[in-house]
Design a protein around this motif. Structure first.
Motif, PDB file in Angstrom:
ATOM      1  N   PHE A 125       0.827  -1.203   0.000  1.00 17.05           N
ATOM      2  CA  PHE A 125       0.000   0.000   0.000  1.00 17.05           C
ATOM      3  C   PHE A 125       0.859   1.251   0.000  1.00 17.05           C
ATOM      4  O   PHE A 125       0.474   2.291  -0.536  1.00 17.05           O
ATOM      5  N   GLU A 170      -5.751   6.280 -14.528  1.00 19.35           N
ATOM      6  CA  GLU A 170      -7.024   6.272 -15.251  1.00 19.35           C
ATOM      7  C   GLU A 170      -8.208   6.391 -14.301  1.00 19.35           C
ATOM      8  O   GLU A 170      -9.217   7.039 -14.625  1.00 19.35           O
ATOM      9  N   THR A 171      -8.078   5.772 -13.172  1.00 18.73           N
ATOM     10  CA  THR A 171      -9.154   5.909 -12.184  1.00 18.73           C
ATOM     11  C   THR A 171      -9.299   7.359 -11.762  1.00 18.73           C
ATOM     12  O   THR A 171     -10.419   7.904 -11.676  1.00 18.73           O
ATOM     13  N   ILE A 195     -19.838   6.038 -10.819  1.00 17.61           N
ATOM     14  CA  ILE A 195     -19.056   6.675  -9.753  1.00 17.61           C
ATOM     15  C   ILE A 195     -19.884   6.815  -8.483  1.00 17.61           C
ATOM     16  O   ILE A 195     -19.392   6.568  -7.372  1.00 17.61           O
ATOM     17  N   LEU A 225      -6.751   9.143   0.605  1.00 13.76           N
ATOM     18  CA  LEU A 225      -7.012   9.325  -0.821  1.00 13.76           C
ATOM     19  C   LEU A 225      -6.502   8.119  -1.620  1.00 13.76           C
ATOM     20  O   LEU A 225      -7.194   7.621  -2.522  1.00 13.76           O
ATOM     21  N   ALA A 226      -5.308   7.664  -1.282  1.00 10.21           N
ATOM     22  CA  ALA A 226      -4.748   6.516  -2.005  1.00 10.21           C
ATOM     23  C   ALA A 226      -5.617   5.282  -1.812  1.00 10.21           C
ATOM     24  O   ALA A 226      -5.900   4.535  -2.763  1.00 10.21           O
ATOM     25  N   ARG A 227      -6.075   5.081  -0.580  1.00  9.82           N
ATOM     26  CA  ARG A 227      -6.916   3.908  -0.312  1.00  9.82           C
ATOM     27  C   ARG A 227      -8.251   4.021  -1.032  1.00  9.82           C
ATOM     28  O   ARG A 227      -8.771   3.040  -1.585  1.00  9.82           O
ATOM     29  N   ARG A 246      -8.875   5.663  -3.784  1.00 16.97           N
ATOM     30  CA  ARG A 246      -8.677   5.469  -5.218  1.00 16.97           C
ATOM     31  C   ARG A 246      -8.516   3.993  -5.567  1.00 16.97           C
ATOM     32  O   ARG A 246      -9.012   3.515  -6.605  1.00 16.97           O
ATOM     33  N   LEU A 247      -7.827   3.264  -4.709  1.00 15.87           N
ATOM     34  CA  LEU A 247      -7.666   1.826  -4.971  1.00 15.87           C
ATOM     35  C   LEU A 247      -9.017   1.122  -4.959  1.00 15.87           C
ATOM     36  O   LEU A 247      -9.313   0.286  -5.817  1.00 15.87           O
ATOM     37  N   LEU A 296     -11.925   2.491  -5.449  1.00 19.52           N
ATOM     38  CA  LEU A 296     -12.719   2.947  -6.598  1.00 19.52           C
ATOM     39  C   LEU A 296     -12.234   2.299  -7.888  1.00 19.52           C
ATOM     40  O   LEU A 296     -13.041   1.994  -8.776  1.00 19.52           O
ATOM     41  N   ARG A 297     -10.941   2.082  -7.998  1.00 12.29           N
ATOM     42  CA  ARG A 297     -10.421   1.397  -9.189  1.00 12.29           C
ATOM     43  C   ARG A 297     -11.050   0.010  -9.313  1.00 12.29           C
ATOM     44  O   ARG A 297     -11.541  -0.378 -10.381  1.00 12.29           O
ATOM     45  N   LEU A 333     -14.854   0.400 -10.089  1.00 16.31           N
ATOM     46  CA  LEU A 333     -15.167   0.856 -11.451  1.00 16.31           C
ATOM     47  C   LEU A 333     -14.893  -0.222 -12.483  1.00 16.31           C
ATOM     48  O   LEU A 333     -15.521  -0.244 -13.545  1.00 16.31           O
ATOM     49  N   LEU A 338     -11.559   2.098 -18.688  1.00 16.84           N
ATOM     50  CA  LEU A 338     -10.155   2.039 -18.314  1.00 16.84           C
ATOM     51  C   LEU A 338      -9.415   1.249 -19.374  1.00 16.84           C
ATOM     52  O   LEU A 338      -9.824   0.151 -19.733  1.00 16.84           O
ATOM     53  N   ASN A 339      -8.365   1.815 -19.873  1.00 11.37           N
ATOM     54  CA  ASN A 339      -7.667   1.208 -20.992  1.00 11.37           C
ATOM     55  C   ASN A 339      -6.628   0.182 -20.574  1.00 11.37           C
ATOM     56  O   ASN A 339      -6.078  -0.533 -21.395  1.00 11.37           O
ATOM     57  N   THR A 340      -6.379   0.137 -19.308  1.00 11.68           N
ATOM     58  CA  THR A 340      -5.330  -0.758 -18.851  1.00 11.68           C
ATOM     59  C   THR A 340      -5.851  -2.181 -18.745  1.00 11.68           C
ATOM     60  O   THR A 340      -6.931  -2.422 -18.220  1.00 11.68           O
ATOM     61  N   GLN A 341      -5.107  -3.125 -19.275  1.00 13.04           N
ATOM     62  CA  GLN A 341      -5.463  -4.534 -19.159  1.00 13.04           C
ATOM     63  C   GLN A 341      -5.036  -5.042 -17.795  1.00 13.04           C
ATOM     64  O   GLN A 341      -3.898  -4.852 -17.374  1.00 13.04           O
ATOM     65  N   ARG A 342      -5.939  -5.673 -17.141  1.00  8.23           N
ATOM     66  CA  ARG A 342      -5.619  -6.198 -15.809  1.00  8.23           C
ATOM     67  C   ARG A 342      -5.372  -7.680 -15.908  1.00  8.23           C
ATOM     68  O   ARG A 342      -5.934  -8.387 -16.735  1.00  8.23           O
TER      69      ARG A 342
END
Lengths: 332, 202
Positions: free
Chosen positions: A7, A48-49, B129, B172-174, B176-177, B179-180, B183, B196-200
């Motif tokens: 983290f 992107e998020t 969102i 904020l970091a937590r 965003r994670l 929410l990622r 989403l 989101l364009n990133t392949q996971r």
């Protein structure tokens, strides 16, 4: 792939995207990204998020929220008072409930005092009087009705009547097989409260009839309500369910035994056929004027005493305030 | 607009001076309330209550950023409303029609000058969102609303929330994670341009 990222690294990425890292931290992070290309995927996802969130539409106020003099003029403490009222109602409900319980459980506040302690000294007095009665006068005096009532009343329990107790409970002072006599007097028979024993046959095994000692012993523990009917004609005519009547006759039997009673008269039921209607009691039936002495016990106490009325009012108040508290809290 | 002068005039009893401050911040306040509560009616109530409370407690304003001070009042009013909602959970999280579907064009969502396609994208994105925000704890939600949705910086958010800068950064970091991850579940629902364009790998 990105599972090895802690983290802490994500926190650095997040701050990096917002430009919140110092130049040294930025250099270090970019160096880490070069050495760990797989980290870049995690960084891109976070970027992107973030971009997506920043593209979210903004809401505009659907109306103006300007204040009016009326809005400001209203006491701002309306909510406060509402909150306070809810608290106050809750407190009042609790107080009313506590007061109700106090009235219920604090004996000093109750009006039902005649139930218990008051008659006790009277019992001792009567017992003392009984012990001073000479033997030869006992048949004549016998136990006054009031004395027996006093002896029985404190127990607040109906005496147990034992008819033809095997071996006899009382026994004379010299009765070898009896429980009573001196032994009874010494022991005080504290556990046999309210026992009235009828003995039909006059034998050595019978109870009571042991002279003054036995008579005294019978009364020595008046509070225990033990009454012996020994060597005494069975009071077949005694009404079966009048506990205060039987003991008065019982005392008469303690003194001098009368003729034995033949027959099989019942204890608490219908008298024997030969004895039906026969008066065998040593004392004449108490006159009507004497009966009122037992009246206070038999008269039912009124249900709506002042304490109960107060309790009902307090309970009603508790329910009312509780309802108000719930309503105010929901409203608030 | 000289905020300090308006504040001083409002303290001296100039009612209109305070209303000028209200007009300046009401969109921001309502947006915060709407994102926090996801209910237009409650957002209106909370916004109005917060401004009223601000006027009545204007004497407690000790200088600094009036924006941070008034937004803090709105935030606290939102927290109060969320706690009240927890005690009485009867309000839907978002406006629904008779078929329990989200209302397509709620009147409170108005973006002028957008084509129908863009409006559709906005609605889909807003819906995704908003749903993901509701899954965050209220403290995390507030941080990400201030910084990502309202564009404040860390310092401003820290001042509004009354938290240290490090706490804001971490929250904020937590947020965003989370929410990622959330989403990504709406991936297929989002318009292609917004995906989101990133392949996971997961």
């Amino acid at each position: 792939m990105n599972g090895d990222l802690s983290f802490r690294e994500y926190e650095r990425f997040s701050a990096y995207l917002d430009g919140q890292l110092s130049p040294e931290e930025v250099s270090r992070l970019e160096e880490d990204l070069r050495r760990n290309p797989q980290w870049r995927l995690a960084l891109d996802e976070l970027r992107e998020t973030r971009a997506l969130l920043r593209r979210a539409p903004r809401y505009r106020a659907p109306r103006n929220f300007t204040l009016t003099p009326e809005m400001v003029g209203k006491p701002a403490r309306q909510g406060f008072f509402s909150f306070l009222s809810a608290r106050l109602a809750t407190g009042m409900a609790a107080a009313a409930l506590v007061a109700t319980l106090l009235l219920q459980f604090l004996p000093a506040l109750r009006f039902a005092a005649p139930m218990a302690a008051a008659p006790a000294p009277q019992v001792v007095e009567k017992a003392a009087e009984m012990q001073t009665v000479p033997q030869e006068t006992q048949p004549a005096i016998l136990a006054p009705e009031s004395a027996m009532r006093a002896a029985v009343q404190p127990t607040a329990t109906a005496p147990i009547i034992i008819w033809n107790a095997p071996g006899g409970l009382g026994g004379g002072s010299g009765a070898p097989e009896g429980y009573g006599g001196e032994a009874m007097k010494a022991a005080g028979a504290p556990s046999q409260e309210g026992i009235v024993t009828y003995q039909q046959e006059t034998t050595a095994q019978g109870m009571g009839g042991g002279g003054a000692e036995a008579g005294a012993s019978g009364m020595a523990t008046p509070g225990e309500g033990i009454v012996h009917y020994g060597d005494q004609p069975a009071p077949g005519t005694v009404p079966p369910v009048v506990p205060t009547e039987a003991p008065s006759r019982a005392l008469t039997s303690e003194a001098t035994p009368a003729e034995p009673v033949e027959g099989n008269g019942p204890i608490l039921g219908v008298p024997a056929s030969g004895e039906a209607g026969q008066v065998i009691a040593a004392l004449p039936a108490p006159e009507e004027s004497e009966r009122p002495s037992a009246a206070p016990l038999e008269a039912p106490a009124p249900f709506w005493t002042p304490v109960r009325v107060a309790q009902a009012v307090l309970l009603g108040m508790a329910a009312l305030f509780a309802g108000m508290a719930v309503w105010l809290r929901r409203k608030g | 607009m000289d905020e300090l002068a308006l504040i001083q005039e409002a303290r001296n009893g100039d009612f209109n001076a305070f209303n000028r401050l209200v007009l300046a911040y009401q969109d921001m306040a309502y947006h915060l309330a709407m994102r926090m509560l996801s209910d237009p009616d409650q957002a209106e109530d909370v916004t109005q209550t917060a401004f009223l409370s601000a006027y009545r407690h204007l004497s407690s304003f000790r200088g600094g950023s009036f924006k941070a001070w008034v937004m803090r009042m709105v935030t606290n009013a939102c927290y109060d409303e969320l706690r009240r909602r927890q005690r009485h959970p009867s309000t839907p999280l978002e406006p629904l029609d008779d078929d329990d579907e989200s209302i397509e064009s709620p009147s409170w969502m108005a973006d002028d000058g957008l084509s129908p396609e863009e409006q559709l994208e906005q609605k889909e994105l807003d819906r995704a969102i908003q749903r993901c925000l509701q899954q965050l704890d209220e403290e995390f939600r507030a941080v990400v609303i201030f910084i990502d949705l309202q564009g404040m910086d860390y310092q401003e958010a820290a001042e509004i929330l009354g938290k240290p800068l490090g706490t804001v950064k971490s929250r904020l970091a937590r947020a965003r994670l989370k929410l990622r991850d959330c989403l990504h579940r709406f991936w297929e629902l989002l318009p292609p341009l917004l995906r989101l364009n990133t392949q996971r790998d997961d």
